[in-house]
Design a protein around this motif. Structure first.
Motif, PDB file in Angstrom:
ATOM      1  N   HIS A  39       0.801  -1.213   0.000  1.00  0.00           N
ATOM      2  CA  HIS A  39       0.000   0.000   0.000  1.00  0.00           C
ATOM      3  C   HIS A  39       0.844   1.278   0.000  1.00  0.00           C
ATOM      4  CE1 HIS A  39      -2.917  -3.031   1.456  1.00  0.00           C
ATOM      5  NE2 HIS A  39      -3.793  -2.285   0.820  1.00  0.00           N
ATOM      6  N   VAL A  40       2.149   1.128  -0.045  1.00  0.00           N
ATOM      7  CA  VAL A  40       3.013   2.311  -0.104  1.00  0.00           C
ATOM      8  C   VAL A  40       2.844   2.991  -1.459  1.00  0.00           C
ATOM      9  CG1 VAL A  40       5.390   3.150  -0.127  1.00  0.00           C
ATOM     10  CG2 VAL A  40       4.693   1.409   1.521  1.00  0.00           C
ATOM     11  N   GLU A  41       2.556   4.275  -1.434  1.00  0.00           N
ATOM     12  CA  GLU A  41       2.396   5.017  -2.683  1.00  0.00           C
ATOM     13  C   GLU A  41       3.771   5.358  -3.251  1.00  0.00           C
ATOM     14  OE1 GLU A  41      -0.168   5.767  -4.468  1.00  0.00           O
ATOM     15  OE2 GLU A  41      -1.633   4.836  -3.128  1.00  0.00           O
ATOM     16  N   SER A  42       3.995   4.966  -4.477  1.00  0.00           N
ATOM     17  CA  SER A  42       5.289   5.251  -5.100  1.00  0.00           C
ATOM     18  C   SER A  42       5.528   6.751  -5.222  1.00  0.00           C
ATOM     19  CB  SER A  42       5.357   4.595  -6.485  1.00  0.00           C
ATOM     20  OG  SER A  42       4.310   5.073  -7.316  1.00  0.00           O
ATOM     21  N   SER A  43       4.439   7.532  -5.300  1.00  0.00           N
ATOM     22  CA  SER A  43       4.582   8.988  -5.411  1.00  0.00           C
ATOM     23  C   SER A  43       5.261   9.568  -4.174  1.00  0.00           C
ATOM     24  CB  SER A  43       3.216   9.644  -5.614  1.00  0.00           C
ATOM     25  OG  SER A  43       2.342   9.337  -4.537  1.00  0.00           O
ATOM     26  N   LEU A  44       5.020   8.949  -3.002  1.00  0.00           N
ATOM     27  CA  LEU A  44       5.674   9.410  -1.774  1.00  0.00           C
ATOM     28  C   LEU A  44       7.172   9.172  -1.843  1.00  0.00           C
ATOM     29  CD1 LEU A  44       5.682  10.418   1.157  1.00  0.00           C
ATOM     30  CD2 LEU A  44       5.164   8.069   1.868  1.00  0.00           C
ATOM     31  N   LEU A  45       7.558   7.981  -2.306  1.00  0.00           N
ATOM     32  CA  LEU A  45       8.976   7.660  -2.431  1.00  0.00           C
ATOM     33  C   LEU A  45       9.651   8.558  -3.462  1.00  0.00           C
ATOM     34  CD1 LEU A  45       8.625   3.770  -2.392  1.00  0.00           C
ATOM     35  CD2 LEU A  45       9.113   5.281  -0.469  1.00  0.00           C
ATOM     36  N   GLU A  46       8.954   8.827  -4.551  1.00  0.00           N
ATOM     37  CA  GLU A  46       9.493   9.724  -5.578  1.00  0.00           C
ATOM     38  C   GLU A  46       9.681  11.132  -5.025  1.00  0.00           C
ATOM     39  OE1 GLU A  46       6.789   9.470  -8.819  1.00  0.00           O
ATOM     40  OE2 GLU A  46       7.295   7.394  -9.304  1.00  0.00           O
ATOM     41  N   GLN A  47       8.744  11.567  -4.176  1.00  0.00           N
ATOM     42  CA  GLN A  47       8.839  12.895  -3.580  1.00  0.00           C
ATOM     43  C   GLN A  47      10.052  13.004  -2.666  1.00  0.00           C
ATOM     44  OE1 GLN A  47       5.311  14.100  -1.484  1.00  0.00           O
ATOM     45  NE2 GLN A  47       6.301  15.861  -0.530  1.00  0.00           N
ATOM     46  N   ILE A  48      10.270  11.953  -1.856  1.00  0.00           N
ATOM     47  CA  ILE A  48      11.437  11.943  -0.971  1.00  0.00           C
ATOM     48  C   ILE A  48      12.723  11.995  -1.787  1.00  0.00           C
ATOM     49  CG2 ILE A  48      12.727  10.556   0.708  1.00  0.00           C
ATOM     50  CD1 ILE A  48      10.022   9.481   1.686  1.00  0.00           C
ATOM     51  N   PHE A  49      12.771  11.174  -2.850  1.00  0.00           N
ATOM     52  CA  PHE A  49      13.946  11.148  -3.728  1.00  0.00           C
ATOM     53  C   PHE A  49      14.185  12.525  -4.335  1.00  0.00           C
ATOM     54  CE2 PHE A  49      15.649  10.706  -8.030  1.00  0.00           C
ATOM     55  CZ  PHE A  49      16.824   9.994  -7.801  1.00  0.00           C
ATOM     56  N   ALA A  50      13.118  13.157  -4.861  1.00  0.00           N
ATOM     57  CA  ALA A  50      13.249  14.465  -5.517  1.00  0.00           C
ATOM     58  C   ALA A  50      13.717  15.542  -4.541  1.00  0.00           C
ATOM     59  CB  ALA A  50      11.915  14.858  -6.146  1.00  0.00           C
ATOM     60  N   GLU A  51      13.210  15.492  -3.315  1.00  0.00           N
ATOM     61  CA  GLU A  51      13.607  16.492  -2.324  1.00  0.00           C
ATOM     62  C   GLU A  51      15.074  16.337  -1.932  1.00  0.00           C
ATOM     63  OE1 GLU A  51      10.934  16.364   0.956  1.00  0.00           O
ATOM     64  OE2 GLU A  51       9.235  17.179  -0.184  1.00  0.00           O
ATOM     65  N   LEU A  52      15.533  15.096  -1.792  1.00  0.00           N
ATOM     66  CA  LEU A  52      16.941  14.868  -1.464  1.00  0.00           C
ATOM     67  C   LEU A  52      17.848  15.364  -2.583  1.00  0.00           C
ATOM     68  CD1 LEU A  52      16.738  11.294   0.131  1.00  0.00           C
ATOM     69  CD2 LEU A  52      17.193  13.444   1.313  1.00  0.00           C
ATOM     70  N   VAL A  53      17.469  15.065  -3.830  1.00  0.00           N
ATOM     71  CA  VAL A  53      18.258  15.531  -4.971  1.00  0.00           C
ATOM     72  C   VAL A  53      18.280  17.049  -5.017  1.00  0.00           C
ATOM     73  CG1 VAL A  53      18.355  15.620  -7.492  1.00  0.00           C
ATOM     74  CG2 VAL A  53      17.906  13.453  -6.343  1.00  0.00           C
ATOM     75  N   ALA A  54      17.130  17.691  -4.767  1.00  0.00           N
ATOM     76  CA  ALA A  54      17.059  19.151  -4.798  1.00  0.00           C
ATOM     77  C   ALA A  54      17.985  19.781  -3.765  1.00  0.00           C
ATOM     78  CB  ALA A  54      15.616  19.598  -4.569  1.00  0.00           C
ATOM     79  N   ARG A  55      18.063  19.172  -2.587  1.00  0.00           N
ATOM     80  CA  ARG A  55      18.966  19.690  -1.553  1.00  0.00           C
ATOM     81  C   ARG A  55      20.420  19.601  -1.994  1.00  0.00           C
ATOM     82  NH1 ARG A  55      16.779  17.300   4.263  1.00  0.00           N
ATOM     83  NH2 ARG A  55      14.618  18.063   4.107  1.00  0.00           N
ATOM     84  N   ILE A  56      20.768  18.461  -2.587  1.00  0.00           N
ATOM     85  CA  ILE A  56      22.147  18.266  -3.045  1.00  0.00           C
ATOM     86  C   ILE A  56      22.491  19.268  -4.139  1.00  0.00           C
ATOM     87  CG2 ILE A  56      23.730  16.664  -4.193  1.00  0.00           C
ATOM     88  CD1 ILE A  56      22.157  14.385  -2.845  1.00  0.00           C
ATOM     89  N   LEU A  57      21.575  19.443  -5.093  1.00  0.00           N
ATOM     90  CA  LEU A  57      21.839  20.360  -6.204  1.00  0.00           C
ATOM     91  C   LEU A  57      21.920  21.811  -5.734  1.00  0.00           C
ATOM     92  CD1 LEU A  57      19.552  18.839  -8.999  1.00  0.00           C
ATOM     93  CD2 LEU A  57      22.011  18.559  -8.679  1.00  0.00           C
ATOM     94  N   LYS A  58      21.109  22.171  -4.755  1.00  0.00           N
ATOM     95  CA  LYS A  58      21.148  23.529  -4.224  1.00  0.00           C
ATOM     96  C   LYS A  58      22.488  23.813  -3.580  1.00  0.00           C
ATOM     97  CE  LYS A  58      18.717  26.715  -1.144  1.00  0.00           C
ATOM     98  NZ  LYS A  58      17.578  26.871  -0.187  1.00  0.00           N
ATOM     99  N   GLN A  59      22.999  22.847  -2.849  1.00  0.00           N
ATOM    100  CA  GLN A  59      24.301  23.008  -2.216  1.00  0.00           C
ATOM    101  C   GLN A  59      25.412  23.049  -3.259  1.00  0.00           C
ATOM    102  OE1 GLN A  59      25.221  19.908   0.563  1.00  0.00           O
ATOM    103  NE2 GLN A  59      27.138  20.835   1.247  1.00  0.00           N
ATOM    104  N   ALA A  60      25.272  22.210  -4.298  1.00  0.00           N
ATOM    105  CA  ALA A  60      26.314  22.125  -5.322  1.00  0.00           C
ATOM    106  C   ALA A  60      26.325  23.354  -6.211  1.00  0.00           C
ATOM    107  CB  ALA A  60      26.106  20.879  -6.175  1.00  0.00           C
ATOM    108  N   SER A  61      25.209  24.080  -6.317  1.00  0.00           N
ATOM    109  CA  SER A  61      25.136  25.237  -7.223  1.00  0.00           C
ATOM    110  C   SER A  61      26.068  26.358  -6.805  1.00  0.00           C
ATOM    111  CB  SER A  61      23.694  25.751  -7.283  1.00  0.00           C
ATOM    112  OG  SER A  61      23.284  26.248  -6.010  1.00  0.00           O
ATOM    113  N   THR A  62      26.548  26.321  -5.567  1.00  0.00           N
ATOM    114  CA  THR A  62      27.456  27.354  -5.099  1.00  0.00           C
ATOM    115  C   THR A  62      28.905  27.049  -5.457  1.00  0.00           C
ATOM    116  OG1 THR A  62      27.684  26.262  -2.942  1.00  0.00           O
ATOM    117  CG2 THR A  62      25.922  27.885  -3.176  1.00  0.00           C
ATOM    118  N   THR A  63      29.167  25.858  -5.978  1.00  0.00           N
ATOM    119  CA  THR A  63      30.533  25.492  -6.334  1.00  0.00           C
ATOM    120  C   THR A  63      30.827  25.849  -7.779  1.00  0.00           C
ATOM    121  OG1 THR A  63      30.012  23.258  -7.113  1.00  0.00           O
ATOM    122  CG2 THR A  63      30.326  23.538  -4.752  1.00  0.00           C
TER     123      THR A  63
END
Length: 272
Positions: A39-63
């Protein structure tokens, strides 16, 4: 994260009464986990994945090492045919395919920005629209993704690409660009690609160069604003995704999924 091979081992990890109380469960069993897993919604897992990637990219954009291109490719994960009969792609083998978009977050560091899972028989071209979707971005991929109609659409919509060209491609040169004396590129031309019956409407740039082992490469792109050597180097960076796939298979050690049905694997790809 603990490298557990199945739901039963995970259930053993959460036998703590305090942990069960926190979750509001009187007991936690492999059967309960299995039912919840369905019953786990894949959209929830995708959201977690997308948020983690966004954090990494935001930090990397300063380099200063952030690259302005994305790499596209796929890799096949072999599975046991007896357990995954729906994933047949050879007579005696089963498998799934991970279609991946990779970006640089440093001079040598990369992160997967988007991933799609399909049965292994799916052609790479079928996932181009899913992975290549941002106007103004440059996508680097190999000749398995060559599609003249799609290339024309990219040219018309402002999506840039760098790709190897198939060996049997028909080329009609229009203009040869002058190269610097110290260039590693062998030739730089404006060309039409395809036969008179099936030819691209837009012109492309064809660059001949060599890879790290001295093999000849024919690279096409719709970027005319960069130096030829920049294009060649951009394509050589594509090897980063091959290295990433190798690391993923060796260190993550994907052997099996917690579910064996097509829904469990394809809908919940992060739960392996």
């Amino acid at each position: 994260m603990q490298q557990r091979d199945g739901l039963r081992e995970i259930a053993d990890d959460v036998l703590s009464e305090e942990f069960q109380k926190e979750l509001g469960l009187e007991s936690i069993s492999a059967a309960q986990l299995s039912r919840k897993h369905n019953h786990v919604e894949s959209s929830l897992l995708e959201q977690i994945f997308a948020e983690l990637v966004a954090r990494i990219l935001k930090q990397a954009s300063t380099t200063r090492h952030r690259k302005d291109f994305k790499i596209i490719d796929s890799t096949t994960i072999r599975l046991c045919l007896q357990k995954y009969k729906w994933a047949v792609f050879r007579k005696t083998k089963a498998g799934i395919k991970i279609h991946l978009r990779l970006v640089f977050v440093g001079e040598h560091d990369v992160v997967p920005e988007k991933a799609v899972m399909t049965p292994a028989r799916k052609n790479d071209i079928t996932q181009m629209d899913t992975l290549i979707d941002e106007e103004g971005a440059t996508y680097v991929f190999d000749r398995g993704y060559v599609d003249y109609a799609v290339f024309d659409r990219y040219c018309d919509t402002g999506i840039f690409f760098v790709s190897r060209l198939k060996k049997n491609a028909v080329i009609r040169p229009i203009h040869a660009f002058k190269l610097p004396s110290e260039s590693k590129v062998l030739s730089d031309e404006m060309v039409y690609v395809g036969t008179p019956q099936k030819r691209m409407e837009n012109v492309l740039r064809l660059i001949h160069t060599t890879d790290s082992e001295g093999n000849l490469l024919a690279i096409v792109t719709n970027r005319f604003d960069l130096e030829a050597d920049e294009i060649g180097e951009m394509h050589r960076k594509r090897w980063a995704i091959e290295t990433f796939f190798k690391w993923m298979k060796q260190h993550i050690r994907i052997k099996s999924f917690y579910g064996t049905s097509e829904r469990a694997v394809m809908k919940h790809p992060t739960l392996f």
